[in-house]
Design an enzyme around this catalytic site. Structure first.
Site, mmCIF file in Angstrom:
data_model
loop_
_atom_site.group_PDB
_atom_site.id
_atom_site.type_symbol
_atom_site.label_atom_id
_atom_site.label_comp_id
_atom_site.label_asym_id
_atom_site.label_seq_id
_atom_site.Cartn_x
_atom_site.Cartn_y
_atom_site.Cartn_z
ATOM 1 N N GLY A 142 35.963 42.877 37.607
ATOM 2 C CA GLY A 142 36.325 41.476 37.471
ATOM 3 C C GLY A 142 35.241 40.502 37.868
ATOM 4 N N ASP A 160 31.607 41.350 46.690
ATOM 5 C CA ASP A 160 33.060 41.266 46.800
ATOM 6 C C ASP A 160 33.462 42.432 47.695
ATOM 7 O OD1 ASP A 160 35.601 40.189 46.224
ATOM 8 O OD2 ASP A 160 35.941 41.713 44.707
ATOM 9 N N PRO A 164 36.839 47.096 39.848
ATOM 10 C CA PRO A 164 36.952 47.503 38.435
ATOM 11 C C PRO A 164 36.211 46.620 37.441
ATOM 12 C CG PRO A 164 38.916 46.345 39.081
ATOM 13 C CD PRO A 164 38.093 46.465 40.333
ATOM 14 N N CYS A 190 29.491 45.621 44.735
ATOM 15 C CA CYS A 190 30.762 46.364 44.869
ATOM 16 C C CYS A 190 31.609 46.053 43.641
ATOM 17 C CB CYS A 190 31.480 45.961 46.142
ATOM 18 S SG CYS A 190 30.450 45.936 47.636
ATOM 19 N N CYS A 232 39.432 39.688 49.595
ATOM 20 C CA CYS A 232 40.831 39.411 49.271
ATOM 21 C C CYS A 232 41.685 39.595 50.520
ATOM 22 C CB CYS A 232 41.322 40.292 48.124
ATOM 23 S SG CYS A 232 41.268 42.069 48.462
#
Length: 290
Positions: free
Chosen positions: A111, A173, A109, A106, A226
């Site tokens: 990171g 992620d 963007p 996944c 997150c």
């Protein structure tokens, strides 16, 4: 702060920490801008930085409040990538791993792909993003930072079929309710409501079980989010371990101070009131050889 956030705090945090957590969400200023360096830092340093977190790798700097690095010429040259320090926390378990091939399931963007590349230095990096409109940001960031990665767009179920047991390291992620966005000062209505958390957890289970099929024997799987909901974090790992007994959670000594009390296995949480960013969850799983 709404009653669902308050209920979560009561379930997951000791009484003395609940007010600080809820205040961090309400104020929305917990983000800690960090720089992931790909080039040697110039002298003198172009930005004012703060003392590193205990677990912070040497190739990351944390900016002092008010510092901005996104419009600097070094940024345009790809010398560094800007991200929240909590994203760095989530990849600390990768330090010391050996992995010649990495799949980021996944990725946009970019990171986690960039952190994995900088930490592990793999020979092969495959960055996958299933949502078409997010591919541009992923490709742009990898290109700007001069990271040679293969960018693909495949559903995790397709990845499981096309890349069985192929990667030394797989990153998930996971798409989540994004509760830490509030600590960054972003709107995210309903992120604590069960009607949103339930579907996220279902999607995370599917992504994780299919991603696990891509891990080679002896390889590793890193799961991160997150968000703070246990249903999207420790409970997801419990669910996977019950179905894939060939995987085990791995202790990460560098994160011992952040060990989750809500799991019987090694897993780690960062809270927005702790001063290291907006918050997140991470757990490293190792697959047995036989």
């Amino acid at each position: 702060m709404n009653r669902y956030a308050t209920k979560l705090a009561e379930k997951l945090l000791p009484e003395e920490s609940r007010s600080a957590f809820l205040e961090a969400l309400e104020v929305g200023k917990s983000a800690r801008p960090a720089l992931l360096w790909f080039a040697e830092r110039p002298e003198p340093a172009p930005f004012a930085t703060e003392a590193p977190a205990p677990w912070q790798p040497e190739f990351v700097d944390v900016l002092t409040p008010g510092e901005r690095a996104g419009r600097h010429e070094l940024h345009d040259e790809g010398a560094y990538y800007c991200l929240d320090l909590s994203s760095v926390f989530e990849t600390v378990p990768l330090q010391g791993l050996q992995a010649s091939s990495v799949l980021d399931v996944c990725a946009s963007p970019g990171g986690k792909s960039l952190l994995a590349w900088r930490t592990v230095q793999p020979e092969q990096l495959v960055s996958n993003e299933v949502i078409g409109k997010r591919l541009g940001a992923l490709m742009g960031n990898l290109k700007r930072c001069h990271v040679d990665a293969e960018v693909i767009r495949k559903d995790p179920g397709v990845l499981a079929q096309e890349y069985p047991e192929e990667f030394d390291l797989v990153l998930v992620d996971a798409p989540c309710s994004g509760q830490s966005l509030l600590a960054r000062g972003q709107d995210n209505p309903g992120c604590f409501h069960p009607v949103n958390i339930g579907p996220c957890a279902g999607r995370q289970k599917r992504i994780l079980i299919e991603s696990a099929q891509c891990v080679a024997p002896g390889g590793h799987l890193l799961y991160s989010t997150c968000t703070f909901s246990r249903d999207e974090n420790e409970a997801i790992i419990e669910w996977l371990l019950a179905r894939r007994p060939d995987f085990q959670a791995v202790e990460v000594p560098a994160l011992a101070a952040h060990h989750s009390p809500h799991a019987e296995f090694p897993a780690y949480r960062l809270w927005p009131h702790e001063g290291y960013g907006a918050g997140g969850f991470t757990c490293l799983l190792a697959r047995g050889v036989s």
